[in-house]
Each structure stands twice: as structure tokens, then as C-alpha cells.
Design a protein around this motif. Sequence first.
Motif, mmCIF file in Angstrom:
data_model
loop_
_atom_site.group_PDB
_atom_site.id
_atom_site.type_symbol
_atom_site.label_atom_id
_atom_site.label_comp_id
_atom_site.label_asym_id
_atom_site.label_seq_id
_atom_site.Cartn_x
_atom_site.Cartn_y
_atom_site.Cartn_z
ATOM 1 N N LYS A 147 -4.769 7.665 -2.799
ATOM 2 C CA LYS A 147 -5.276 7.757 -4.166
ATOM 3 C C LYS A 147 -5.231 6.411 -4.881
ATOM 4 C CE LYS A 147 -4.618 10.448 -8.415
ATOM 5 N NZ LYS A 147 -3.797 11.485 -9.073
ATOM 6 N N SER A 148 -4.246 5.571 -4.535
ATOM 7 C CA SER A 148 -4.088 4.272 -5.204
ATOM 8 C C SER A 148 -5.150 3.262 -4.777
ATOM 9 C CB SER A 148 -2.701 3.695 -4.905
ATOM 10 O OG SER A 148 -2.618 3.278 -3.548
ATOM 11 N N ARG A 155 -3.041 -3.220 -2.253
ATOM 12 C CA ARG A 155 -3.296 -3.685 -3.610
ATOM 13 C C ARG A 155 -2.122 -4.493 -4.137
ATOM 14 N NH1 ARG A 155 -4.018 1.033 -7.520
ATOM 15 N NH2 ARG A 155 -3.152 -0.414 -9.062
ATOM 16 N N SER A 178 -0.505 4.811 -1.152
ATOM 17 C CA SER A 178 -1.154 6.125 -1.160
ATOM 18 C C SER A 178 -2.664 5.951 -1.061
ATOM 19 C CB SER A 178 -0.827 6.897 -2.443
ATOM 20 O OG SER A 178 -1.511 6.339 -3.554
ATOM 21 N N ASP A 201 0.405 -4.751 -7.419
ATOM 22 C CA ASP A 201 0.878 -3.998 -8.582
ATOM 23 C C ASP A 201 1.957 -4.787 -9.318
ATOM 24 O OD1 ASP A 201 -0.495 -1.495 -8.755
ATOM 25 O OD2 ASP A 201 0.493 -0.880 -6.907
ATOM 26 N N THR A 241 0.862 -1.178 0.000
ATOM 27 C CA THR A 241 0.000 0.000 0.000
ATOM 28 C C THR A 241 0.896 1.224 0.000
ATOM 29 O OG1 THR A 241 -1.822 1.129 1.123
ATOM 30 C CG2 THR A 241 -0.194 0.073 2.538
#
Length: 348
Positions: free
Chosen positions: A323-324, A328, A321, A330, A319
Motif C-alpha cells: 500500500k505504501s 521509498r 508494504s 520516509d 520498503t
Amino acid sequence: MKRSIAVIAMSVVMLTTFTSMQQDVSAANSSVVTRGHIENGVNLRDKPSLSGRVIGLLKKGSDVTVLERSNDYFYKVQSGDGSIGYVSASDKYISVGETAATPTPSPQGASAVVKYGVNFRDEPSASGRVLGMLRKGSAVTVLERSNNYFYKVLTESGQIGYVSTSDKYLEIGGTVPGPTPTVPVPSVPTPSPAPAPGAPSISERIESVIRTGQKYLGTPYEFGSDRSTTTSFDCSDFVRQAYREALDIVLPADSRKQGQWVRDNGTAVYDIGSLKRGDLVFFMEYRGSSPSAYQGVDVNNERITHVSIYLGDGQLLHTYSAKSGGVRVDKFDGSWKHRFLYGGSVLK
């Protein structure tokens, strides 16, 4: 003659009734033995305390026999391989078919009166947690002299704990029994490349960490998040929670100290291709998305600003931000590759 026969008959009835009552009391005092199911991997310790030595790890999905509830926080259990020890009573780690009874000791022992207020502890040691204070004038039953410094006592309310053997605190009437023999706890096997029978392998432990981390997918990001909750995470808090919850390994609270921990306790890896599933990966600050933004940067002098868990196959679990979208998965590409400093395993 008839009167004598009647007296004898009455005596037999009373003796039979008394014997039956004794058997009922004995049955009431016996501990309930029930089955337990391990919900998440949990440490098996040599005493019912977080200070107890870890003698093994019970795997998620395994079954145990719950011998007793030793205190508010620990069950005494026997694992499938016969090992006996103590595990957390939290329903996060173990579910039981019925409530495991705290052993009810027979109140055989010496009666005593508290002469001076004394701490009532959960272990026969000055480092034991203080459960309360026994007041002057209160009565207890001294069950045994556990060691040179502590008595095991039963209070009038039915609590069991330990108090100082100093004659300053208790006035004892009668003989105090010696310590109750305990079942020996197996020693920790000597570490070797092959895991001990029944112990989870490193790969199994890594999968436990990753499963734990993935259950928090979508949890909001918050810089400087509270380390005692799971309602939000920053990058280092998330990594720390995954390892603490899955394996009871408590990493430092920030990414820079976590990076130093990996260097001090394992082998740092500076080649992305050498990273393994479950490794921690550390990054420098964001300078841009193009390779040219990182040309001439001396990675040895760069400060760690981010940490993630490597999933293998070019994926990161982390994790970074609000905003992201919080926690998650990636791809390990683009600026993440440019920002890479090093990685390494928490486990040996």
C-alpha cells in the motif's frame, strides 16, 4: 651453375615465407590487451573465482587494463596503482573497449590420451568447478604440471582446464613442463584507521550502498520476496540487495538475523541521535501512532519486525508494504520513532 643459383634462390624464398608464417602464428597467439571501465564498485581477487581472496576494491569510474579473460566469469586486470588481480566479467561491473581475448597458449607440451574418464576443472584443486568430463580415448596437450595433484591441459576443442595427475587417468608421451611463473599478487594491507591508497573510504562505500538502494525506488513490496530477483522486495531483502550489489557484502536473509549480525559484527546504537548515514535501523511491530501505545514496552524483549537504511537528516530508505508504494524514503518520525529498537553500521 645456373641450376645451383636457382636452387639457392628458391631456398631463400621458402625460408623467408616460413619465417613470415611463424611470425603470423606468433601474432595470432598473443593476447589482446584492452582498457576496461569500472561501472560499479567491484572486488579485486587473487584468483579467477568467487573463492579467491579479496585484495582490494576497484572504485566506480576507475579505469583498468584488461590483460585477459581468464574464464567465463572473470577478467585478469591491472589497476591504476599497478595491482594485478581478477574481477567479475559481468557488464554490471566492467565495460571493455573490445572483447578481451582468452590467452591462447602455444600447444607446446606433452601429448596425452585419456585412459579413464576424468573431471575437467577450472582450478588445479579438488574444490575447482567441474567444467565437464574428458572421455576415455580423447586427446589433450599437457601444458604443465601445476602442482603435485593437477595437470593444466588443452583439449582438442581449445578449452583449458585442470585434471588429476594420477596415472590412472592419462597416458602421457613426452616431458611435462613445470608450472608457468605467475605475477605475484599484492598482499592485503594491514587494516588501519586510514584507508589504503586508492581504496574507497567507509563514507564512499556507504554512498555506494545508498545510491544502489535509491535506484530501486518504487520497486513493489512483496512479503517473503524471492532473494534471487529484484522485481520485488520485502524490507530485509531490499537492505540485503543494496549491500550485496554495492559492496559484495551478503547479509542474512531476514531482519532479525540482520539485527543480530550488526550486534555481533559492530556496535549497536540505542540512541536515534547517534545513528550515522548508512546505518541499519531496526524496529518492533506497529502498536499505534501515539506514544502512549508504546509506554511500558521493554525494548529488550521486543522482536524485530522491520529494518531500513538510515539516510541521515531524519530520513529512512526502506520498503514496508504494498500500500505504501514499495521502496521509498520516509521521515524518521511519528510511529517510526516509537517503534525504534536500535541501529548500527554494517561497516567497521
